[in-house]
Write an enzyme that holds these catalytic residues in place. Sequence first.
Site, PDB file in Angstrom:
ATOM      1  N   CYS A   1      -3.765  -0.943  -1.990  1.00  0.00           N
ATOM      2  CA  CYS A   1      -4.030   0.456  -2.321  1.00  0.00           C
ATOM      3  C   CYS A   1      -5.112   0.545  -3.399  1.00  0.00           C
ATOM      4  O   CYS A   1      -4.979  -0.056  -4.469  1.00  0.00           O
ATOM      5  CB  CYS A   1      -2.735   1.099  -2.812  1.00  0.00           C
ATOM      6  SG  CYS A   1      -2.922   2.774  -3.437  1.00  0.00           S
TER       7      CYS A   1
ATOM      8  N   ASP B   1       0.871  -1.170   0.000  1.00  0.00           N
ATOM      9  CA  ASP B   1       0.000   0.000   0.000  1.00  0.00           C
ATOM     10  C   ASP B   1       0.911   1.223   0.000  1.00  0.00           C
ATOM     11  O   ASP B   1       2.120   1.123   0.241  1.00  0.00           O
ATOM     12  CB  ASP B   1      -0.904  -0.006   1.238  1.00  0.00           C
ATOM     13  CG  ASP B   1      -1.875   1.175   1.265  1.00  0.00           C
ATOM     14  OD1 ASP B   1      -2.482   1.462   0.222  1.00  0.00           O
ATOM     15  OD2 ASP B   1      -1.995   1.825   2.326  1.00  0.00           O
ATOM     16  N   SER B   2       0.322   2.382  -0.235  1.00  0.00           N
ATOM     17  CA  SER B   2       1.113   3.610  -0.204  1.00  0.00           C
ATOM     18  C   SER B   2       1.464   4.029   1.219  1.00  0.00           C
ATOM     19  O   SER B   2       2.315   4.893   1.410  1.00  0.00           O
ATOM     20  CB  SER B   2       0.358   4.743  -0.908  1.00  0.00           C
ATOM     21  OG  SER B   2      -0.896   4.961  -0.287  1.00  0.00           O
TER      22      SER B   2
ATOM     23  N   CYS C   1     -11.867   2.833   0.336  1.00  0.00           N
ATOM     24  CA  CYS C   1     -10.556   3.301   0.776  1.00  0.00           C
ATOM     25  C   CYS C   1     -10.200   2.502   2.016  1.00  0.00           C
ATOM     26  O   CYS C   1     -11.066   2.270   2.883  1.00  0.00           O
ATOM     27  CB  CYS C   1     -10.578   4.796   1.099  1.00  0.00           C
ATOM     28  SG  CYS C   1      -9.053   5.414   1.868  1.00  0.00           S
TER      29      CYS C   1
ATOM     30  N   HIS D   1      -8.653   3.242   4.586  1.00  0.00           N
ATOM     31  CA  HIS D   1      -8.778   3.970   5.855  1.00  0.00           C
ATOM     32  C   HIS D   1     -10.213   3.922   6.408  1.00  0.00           C
ATOM     33  O   HIS D   1     -10.411   4.049   7.616  1.00  0.00           O
ATOM     34  CB  HIS D   1      -8.406   5.444   5.668  1.00  0.00           C
ATOM     35  CG  HIS D   1      -6.943   5.702   5.551  1.00  0.00           C
ATOM     36  ND1 HIS D   1      -6.193   5.288   4.479  1.00  0.00           N
ATOM     37  CD2 HIS D   1      -6.080   6.356   6.379  1.00  0.00           C
ATOM     38  CE1 HIS D   1      -4.939   5.682   4.640  1.00  0.00           C
ATOM     39  NE2 HIS D   1      -4.842   6.326   5.788  1.00  0.00           N
TER      40      HIS D   1
ATOM     41  N   GLU E   1      -6.234   8.585  10.454  1.00  0.00           N
ATOM     42  CA  GLU E   1      -4.832   8.548  10.869  1.00  0.00           C
ATOM     43  C   GLU E   1      -4.605   9.249  12.203  1.00  0.00           C
ATOM     44  O   GLU E   1      -3.702   8.877  12.958  1.00  0.00           O
ATOM     45  CB  GLU E   1      -3.952   9.146   9.777  1.00  0.00           C
ATOM     46  CG  GLU E   1      -3.928   8.292   8.520  1.00  0.00           C
ATOM     47  CD  GLU E   1      -2.706   8.528   7.653  1.00  0.00           C
ATOM     48  OE1 GLU E   1      -1.870   9.378   8.018  1.00  0.00           O
ATOM     49  OE2 GLU E   1      -2.592   7.857   6.611  1.00  0.00           O
TER      50      GLU E   1
END
Length: 271
Positions: A76, A13-14, A189, A191, A157
Amino acid sequence: MRQGSHGPIGVFDSGVGGLTVLKALMSHLPHESTLYLGDTARVPYGTKSGEVVTRYSLKNAGFLLERGIKLLVVACNTASAVALPALSAALPVPVVGVIAPGARAALRRTRGGGVGVIGTPGTIRSGAYQRELEAAAGPEGVKVKARACPLFVPLAEEGWLAGDVPRLVAREYLEDFARSGVDTLVLGCTHYPLLKDVIAEAVGPQVSLVDSAEATAEVVAALLEEQGLLAAGGAPTHHSFVTDVPERFVEVGARFLGRPIHSAEQVDLSF
């Protein structure tokens, strides 16, 4: 070369978001070892061109392949949207992205054909989920409502997962989804699963949420079984690599993985 059933599953993933995919994989496949690469020096991918993301993705995949992976998961969403064909063509191991599993799970879940997709601006702009949903739906068709929700990433985050701030942001993004005929919403996503509770509250109980991470883990489990690549047993190992200093990854990543990350090795993927 393929490593057979003894090799680990590779995930890249990034940054830290792909750890939600890793968490799902570890839950569905508790005997499998894993290698996770977070390209934290180049995050985010969503603001970069498709050519650049593909170049980064091939480099990430090559790093993991050198360490004997038997299957690659592209955690990702942006890389899944633009780099999957190049990765599948270049690698001698199976490659699984997060977009097709999430889209197909949504089509199985929807009751009336109205599917919503939320993701980063790059993912939504790519149209990858929309195309996958429409192709998989076939002649029956599907009505897709897509929206970028960029503020969800920093909220996740920073650990702002509950309370007035994430609730107001979610309501601003999503409260019209149910009114527009959407009965299923894809969290497009990695997240976003951390914010599942406030997202569910914003769209209402009549809208079913689809976690692409969970859907991807189910696809990986089925593929490993089909190809005879499931681990035979034994104690699995899990290693993390990052391309920038690991301290923040270790701190924030524990929230995404749901368990402590004791260390992450910094590596140089020079181009």
